[in-house]
Design an enzyme around this catalytic site. Structure first.
Site, PDB file in Angstrom:
ATOM      1  N   CYS A   1     -54.652  87.707  52.153  1.00 46.61           N
ATOM      2  CA  CYS A   1     -53.958  86.436  51.983  1.00 46.61           C
ATOM      3  C   CYS A   1     -54.762  85.304  52.605  1.00 46.61           C
ATOM      4  O   CYS A   1     -55.166  85.390  53.762  1.00 46.61           O
ATOM      5  CB  CYS A   1     -52.622  86.493  52.700  1.00 46.61           C
TER       6      CYS A   1
ATOM      7  N   GLU B   1     -61.000  84.384  41.823  1.00 47.10           N
ATOM      8  CA  GLU B   1     -60.883  85.754  42.313  1.00 47.10           C
ATOM      9  C   GLU B   1     -59.515  86.331  41.967  1.00 47.10           C
ATOM     10  O   GLU B   1     -58.503  85.631  41.991  1.00 47.10           O
ATOM     11  CB  GLU B   1     -61.128  85.786  43.819  1.00 47.10           C
TER      12      GLU B   1
END
Ligand code: SF4
Length: 347
Positions: free
Chosen positions: A340, A94
């Site tokens: 994150c 990703e």
């Protein structure tokens, strides 16, 4: 049978040497580089300024790395796009495009999965599958830059954070080679000072980076201010204990004359209490440091909850008492699992 080289793994100097070794001029290598990185042309037939003999040799000896988009998702606030990209061996990674006021940042992956096993991280929960090549790292940046270009608003990629899937210092050589390719002025021209590398605390990598002439920013994920608390969240701390990590960080700051960004994932009731903030203050007091506080982003494999805004600001205020500047990170892309610690490809 000769094996073709992945073009995007080559620095500009590597390409020049390849051309010379095959009996061609450096000028041809430079023209090919500009076709690929400035004009984004990868069709040999369209490289009409190159001699046919050079094009034939290049077509036989070089191959382009392409990472087709398997899935693209956009956050509802429009600030974040996440790309699930397919690798040639059918693994997937990703890459995230994040918009902030006045800048666009690409969050780039350096490995498929990760060996570091941070308990709250979706990539860590996947385990380690393999390193990415330099070309696969570069191709992510090219993809984001292409997206910006195709939007037609005159935007280009200028900032990169190596905070995607993987531990960049565990894949040191490929990551640094990619940085050398990304910063090439006749290409993406992303200055090293616009690149931030985030590590969980791979001590040999920090020391190696300290000894190199590199100007990128370093972010170190701390999350715990004692060895026991840190090791409970970051298993890699058992290999590189806090004391060793702090020695390496002080060495880095002294050698590079540059501050370190410390990252602290705020988990409610776990590491967000005043005691924790005082411990961070004592640990980092006197260092050239800035603390980035990141309220936990949810993942399936971890049941912690994020610290609320009020507790985050209380934490920040205590750090200030020790002279430590800090920020609470703007949350981006949480609704599409692009924040994150949320990146993974096994879904
Ligand atoms: S936080 Fe970073 S180092 Fe830790 S498991 Fe996730 S990707 Fe790896």
């Amino acid at each position: 049978m000769s094996v073709s080289l992945p073009f995007h793994d080559l620095t500009r100097e590597d390409l020049r040497l390849w051309a010379v070794r095959h009996g061609f001029s450096s000028v041809h290598a430079g023209r090919l580089w500009r076709y690929v990185y400035l004009q984004r042309i990868q069709d040999w037939a369209k490289m009409t300024e190159l001699p046919a003999r050079f094009r034939a040799a290049a077509e036989a000896g070089l191959r382009f790395t392409s990472l087709p988009v398997a899935i693209e998702t956009h956050s509802t606030d429009g600030f974040t796009r996440k790309y699930l990209l397919s690798l040639p061996d059918h693994h997937r990674i990703e890459t995230v495009l994040m918009r902030y006021t006045g800048r666009v940042t690409a969050c780039i992956s350096s490995q498929v999965g990760c060996a570091m096993g941070c308990v709250f991280c979706a990539t860590g929960q996947m385990g380690y599958l393999r390193h990415l090549t330099a070309g696969e790292i570069v191709a992510q940046a090219l993809h984001v830059d292409d997206e910006l270009r195709s939007a037609g608003a005159g935007e280009h990629l200028r900032n990169i954070v190596l905070m995607g899937m993987g531990e960049p210092l565990h894949n040191y050589d490929a990551v640094m080679r990619a940085v050398d390719i990304l910063r090439e002025p006749a290409g993406l021209a992303i200055g090293e000072k616009k690149i931030t590398l985030s590590t969980v605390g791979v001590v040999p990598g920090i020391i190696r980076l300290a000894d190199e002439k590199r100007t990128m920013h370093l972010a170190v994920s701390l999350h715990g201010a004692t060895q026991a608390e840190r090791a409970a969240l970051v298993p890699a701390a058992r290999k590189w204990p806090l004391e060793e990590l702090m020695a390496a960080c002080r060495y880095y700051i002294a050698k590079q004359q540059r501050k370190i960004f410390y990252e602290w994932t705020l988990i409610a009731g776990k590491n967000d209490q005043p005691d924790n903030a005082h411990a961070v203050g004592r640990l980092l007091h006197g260092q050239a440091a800035q603390v980035n506080l990141i309220p936990l982003n949810p993942t399936q494999g971890y049941d912690g909850t994020p610290t609320d805004r009020e507790a985050a600001h209380r934490f920040q205020k205590i750090l200030g008492e020790y002279g430590l500047p800090s920020t609470v990170r703007q949350r981006r892309g949480i609704d599409i699992a692009a924040g994150c610690g949320q990146l993974a490809s096994a879904r």
